[in-house]
Design a protein around this motif. Sequence first.
Motif, PDB file in Angstrom:
ATOM      1  N   THR A 234       0.343  -0.383   0.295  1.00 48.94           N
ATOM      2  CA  THR A 234       0.253  -0.111  -0.060  1.00 48.94           C
ATOM      3  C   THR A 234       0.657   1.069  -0.206  1.00 48.94           C
ATOM      4  O   THR A 234       0.446   2.037  -0.027  1.00 48.94           O
ATOM      5  CB  THR A 234      -0.921   0.095   0.786  1.00 48.94           C
ATOM      6  N   ASP A 284      -6.937  -1.062  -1.246  1.00 49.78           N
ATOM      7  CA  ASP A 284      -5.899  -2.560  -1.317  1.00 49.78           C
ATOM      8  C   ASP A 284      -7.159  -3.805  -1.209  1.00 49.78           C
ATOM      9  O   ASP A 284      -6.696  -4.602  -1.884  1.00 49.78           O
ATOM     10  CB  ASP A 284      -5.300  -1.895   0.222  1.00 49.78           C
ATOM     11  N   ASP A 287      -8.863  -4.413  -4.576  1.00 52.46           N
ATOM     12  CA  ASP A 287      -8.080  -5.080  -5.029  1.00 52.46           C
ATOM     13  C   ASP A 287      -8.327  -6.113  -5.385  1.00 52.46           C
ATOM     14  O   ASP A 287      -8.603  -6.967  -5.966  1.00 52.46           O
ATOM     15  CB  ASP A 287      -6.618  -4.436  -5.315  1.00 52.46           C
ATOM     16  N   TRP A 330      -3.318  -1.290 -13.669  1.00 47.53           N
ATOM     17  CA  TRP A 330      -4.010  -0.764 -12.521  1.00 47.53           C
ATOM     18  C   TRP A 330      -3.573  -2.325 -11.476  1.00 47.53           C
ATOM     19  O   TRP A 330      -3.277  -2.341 -10.964  1.00 47.53           O
ATOM     20  CB  TRP A 330      -5.320  -0.328 -11.845  1.00 47.53           C
ATOM     21  N   ARG A 334       0.108  -3.246  -9.640  1.00 45.75           N
ATOM     22  CA  ARG A 334       0.409  -3.331  -8.212  1.00 45.75           C
ATOM     23  C   ARG A 334       0.754  -4.746  -7.716  1.00 45.75           C
ATOM     24  O   ARG A 334       1.609  -4.194  -7.051  1.00 45.75           O
ATOM     25  CB  ARG A 334      -1.610  -3.456  -7.753  1.00 45.75           C
ATOM     26  N   ILE A 339      -0.255   1.431  -4.161  1.00 43.41           N
ATOM     27  CA  ILE A 339      -0.879   2.122  -4.180  1.00 43.41           C
ATOM     28  C   ILE A 339      -0.364   3.580  -4.237  1.00 43.41           C
ATOM     29  O   ILE A 339      -1.195   4.201  -5.294  1.00 43.41           O
ATOM     30  CB  ILE A 339      -2.407   2.101  -3.282  1.00 43.41           C
TER      31      ILE A 339
END
Length: 353
Positions: A234, A284, A287, A330, A334, A339
């Motif tokens: 994160t 987070d 996702d 995205w 990741r 993030i």
Amino acid sequence: MLSIRLPHSLCAPKPSIISKTFLCSLHSQSLPFTAPAHRPYGTKPHLVARPPPKRSPIAATTSAHPPKDADTLNPPASTLPPPLTLPTRDPADNRLVSYFRIGKAYVAFYKSGVKAIYHNYTLAKQIRPRLAQAPSPEQALRDGLVSRAEYHLARRTQNDVSRIPLFALVLLICGEFTPLVVVFMGLTGVVPRTCHIPRQIEAAQRKLEERRRESFRDGTVTMTVGGGAAAGGTGLDGLQDLPKPILAHVGRSLGLYSTLWDRLRVPPTFLLPRRIRSAVEKIDVDDLAIGREGGVKGLSEEELKVAAEARGLDVVGKPSGVLRSVLEMWMQARKRTSIIDLLSRRPSAWPQR
């Protein structure tokens, strides 16, 4: 004494109008068992079983895990605004009459939105026992106690319910003029999500995207987190050590503080760490849920826009195919950075393969 025994059919009391009405009302309530309308005298009524009424997959479960046959990725459509249909203006009608009809259509729209909140509230009550098993809704979603659809249902309903008192006051005072007051005075934060009119949604999105473009264009972000970001993390571990320009840009990109601070040229950096932490934690876990419950390809068109906007991505005028592609980028990025790093870059600068 002479006694005459009358037939049973003559002695039986005639059903009154009230009793007939009462029986009809019982029949209209769909009781689980009903007797046939006609049967021979002296026989017992034959009870006919009716199937139980269908229930929503989310509302019907109180088990420790989400139902298998429900849409676990997309929350119910009732968590989003209902369709808004405005009457067409007839040139022969008086202008005042036309405006009055349009105002009535908006009031009916708001009523539908409030009814949707009550409906969502009844659904969310079924999820509370499972949410209570974790310290936070985000942790419940991470542990698989609730699905992504149930998580967003509970979150959105909680936010909508908290806005009802103030919105009801505005609606009571302004009446049919509520849409004008909301749009031109910028009272989007007062209105529940289910009562957002299309013009209000687009105005808020355009305003947020213009702030984001200005942040990039003015050089507010002169550096990125880059190599210091853990892949797949994160980026919150070093949040307190981030430069103030990055904090200000992330807060501006996600709409975490008012535009009044932009006019004063003094970003509220003392408030941003806590708000950024909360927003990034939600991104987070979302996702994680998207990857676990079907991926980006399973998101509906409306939920695709909501997910993209929550990650600081432009959505106005973007086709669903483009948004789906950017959101896939995205998810891939990741795996290579955090993030916070993604939020501080343009999509074209995200690390790819």
